[in-house]
Design a protein around this motif. Structure first.
Motif, PDB file in Angstrom:
ATOM      1  N   TYR A   1      75.529  -2.942  -4.007  1.00  0.00           N
ATOM      2  CA  TYR A   1      76.951  -2.975  -4.345  1.00  0.00           C
ATOM      3  C   TYR A   1      77.332  -4.193  -5.193  1.00  0.00           C
ATOM      4  O   TYR A   1      78.395  -4.223  -5.803  1.00  0.00           O
ATOM      5  CB  TYR A   1      77.809  -2.946  -3.080  1.00  0.00           C
ATOM      6  CG  TYR A   1      77.675  -4.141  -2.171  1.00  0.00           C
ATOM      7  CD1 TYR A   1      76.874  -4.093  -1.032  1.00  0.00           C
ATOM      8  CD2 TYR A   1      78.354  -5.335  -2.435  1.00  0.00           C
ATOM      9  CE1 TYR A   1      76.746  -5.188  -0.193  1.00  0.00           C
ATOM     10  CE2 TYR A   1      78.231  -6.440  -1.601  1.00  0.00           C
ATOM     11  CZ  TYR A   1      77.430  -6.356  -0.482  1.00  0.00           C
ATOM     12  OH  TYR A   1      77.305  -7.436   0.348  1.00  0.00           O
ATOM     13  N   GLU A   2      76.461  -5.186  -5.236  1.00  0.00           N
ATOM     14  CA  GLU A   2      76.753  -6.396  -6.008  1.00  0.00           C
ATOM     15  C   GLU A   2      76.469  -6.211  -7.503  1.00  0.00           C
ATOM     16  O   GLU A   2      76.928  -6.988  -8.319  1.00  0.00           O
ATOM     17  CB  GLU A   2      75.890  -7.558  -5.517  1.00  0.00           C
ATOM     18  CG  GLU A   2      76.144  -7.955  -4.080  1.00  0.00           C
ATOM     19  CD  GLU A   2      75.175  -9.032  -3.617  1.00  0.00           C
ATOM     20  OE1 GLU A   2      75.627 -10.039  -3.063  1.00  0.00           O
ATOM     21  OE2 GLU A   2      73.956  -8.835  -3.813  1.00  0.00           O
TER      22      GLU A   2
ATOM     23  N   SER B   1      70.412 -12.576  -4.377  1.00  0.00           N
ATOM     24  CA  SER B   1      70.898 -11.584  -3.418  1.00  0.00           C
ATOM     25  C   SER B   1      70.701 -10.185  -3.971  1.00  0.00           C
ATOM     26  O   SER B   1      70.866  -9.951  -5.166  1.00  0.00           O
ATOM     27  CB  SER B   1      72.368 -11.849  -3.126  1.00  0.00           C
ATOM     28  OG  SER B   1      72.850 -10.939  -2.168  1.00  0.00           O
ATOM     29  N   CYS B   2      70.353  -9.260  -3.084  1.00  0.00           N
ATOM     30  CA  CYS B   2      69.814  -7.988  -3.549  1.00  0.00           C
ATOM     31  C   CYS B   2      70.497  -6.790  -2.879  1.00  0.00           C
ATOM     32  O   CYS B   2      69.807  -5.871  -2.440  1.00  0.00           O
ATOM     33  CB  CYS B   2      68.309  -7.994  -3.289  1.00  0.00           C
ATOM     34  SG  CYS B   2      67.308  -6.988  -4.428  1.00  0.00           S
ATOM     35  N   HIS B   3      71.809  -6.801  -2.852  1.00  0.00           N
ATOM     36  CA  HIS B   3      72.556  -5.663  -2.342  1.00  0.00           C
ATOM     37  C   HIS B   3      73.031  -4.815  -3.517  1.00  0.00           C
ATOM     38  O   HIS B   3      73.592  -5.337  -4.474  1.00  0.00           O
ATOM     39  CB  HIS B   3      73.755  -6.132  -1.528  1.00  0.00           C
ATOM     40  CG  HIS B   3      73.385  -7.003  -0.366  1.00  0.00           C
ATOM     41  ND1 HIS B   3      72.758  -6.507   0.756  1.00  0.00           N
ATOM     42  CD2 HIS B   3      73.532  -8.328  -0.163  1.00  0.00           C
ATOM     43  CE1 HIS B   3      72.557  -7.496   1.607  1.00  0.00           C
ATOM     44  NE2 HIS B   3      73.008  -8.616   1.076  1.00  0.00           N
TER      45      HIS B   3
ATOM     46  N   GLU C   1      68.128   1.196  -1.760  1.00  0.00           N
ATOM     47  CA  GLU C   1      67.817  -0.071  -1.131  1.00  0.00           C
ATOM     48  C   GLU C   1      67.312  -1.086  -2.145  1.00  0.00           C
ATOM     49  O   GLU C   1      66.677  -0.726  -3.138  1.00  0.00           O
ATOM     50  CB  GLU C   1      66.768   0.111  -0.026  1.00  0.00           C
ATOM     51  CG  GLU C   1      65.414   0.591  -0.522  1.00  0.00           C
ATOM     52  CD  GLU C   1      64.334   0.513   0.542  1.00  0.00           C
ATOM     53  OE1 GLU C   1      64.458  -0.267   1.502  1.00  0.00           O
ATOM     54  OE2 GLU C   1      63.318   1.231   0.376  1.00  0.00           O
ATOM     55  N   GLY C   2      67.598  -2.348  -1.869  1.00  0.00           N
ATOM     56  CA  GLY C   2      67.098  -3.414  -2.726  1.00  0.00           C
ATOM     57  C   GLY C   2      65.631  -3.670  -2.447  1.00  0.00           C
ATOM     58  O   GLY C   2      65.260  -3.894  -1.301  1.00  0.00           O
TER      59      GLY C   2
END
Length: 125
Positions: free
Chosen positions: A110-111, A106-108, A46-47
């Protein structure tokens, strides 16, 4: 070669503090977003908190708002995560990650393209 090296993990009692560091090399720091992610046994990554090195925008997961602070020292190519009021549920392996992006925090997971090896944080009750 992009490298991210985390440090600062350890064992701490509930209510204590730790400061994680992520030393980055091999890329132009100002062009990247850097994030802290965590993964506990049996759970998804998790971010936790992310920061844009260019515009300084930040993101915090709801579970850490008011307790954790992310900061960036662009002169040292290092991102810090100050963790206060730690709880047993904060126990996890914490990873630093980077993505080439000059805007937004942004804090996903997968990015993010580049990852460190992780540092263990254990909070005892």
């Amino acid at each position: 070669e992009v490298q991210l090296v985390e440090s600062g993990g350890g064992l701490v009692q509930a209510g204590g503090s730790l400061r994680l560091s992520c030393a980055a090399s091999g890329f132009t720091f100002d062009d990247y977003a850097i994030g802290w992610f965590r993964q506990a046994p049996g759970k998804e990554r998790e971010g936790v908190s992310c920061i844009s090195s260019s515009d300084g925008s930040t993101y915090y997961a709801d579970s850490v708002k008011g307790r954790f602070t992310i900061s960036s020292d662009n002169a040292k190519n290092t991102v810090y995560l100050q963790m206060n009021s730690l709880k047993p549920e904060d126990t996890a392996v914490y990873y630093c990650a980077a993505v080439q992006r000059t805007y937004g925090s942004s804090c996903h997971a997968y990015e993010y393209d580049y990852w460190g090896q992780g540092t263990q944080v254990t909070v005892s009750s």
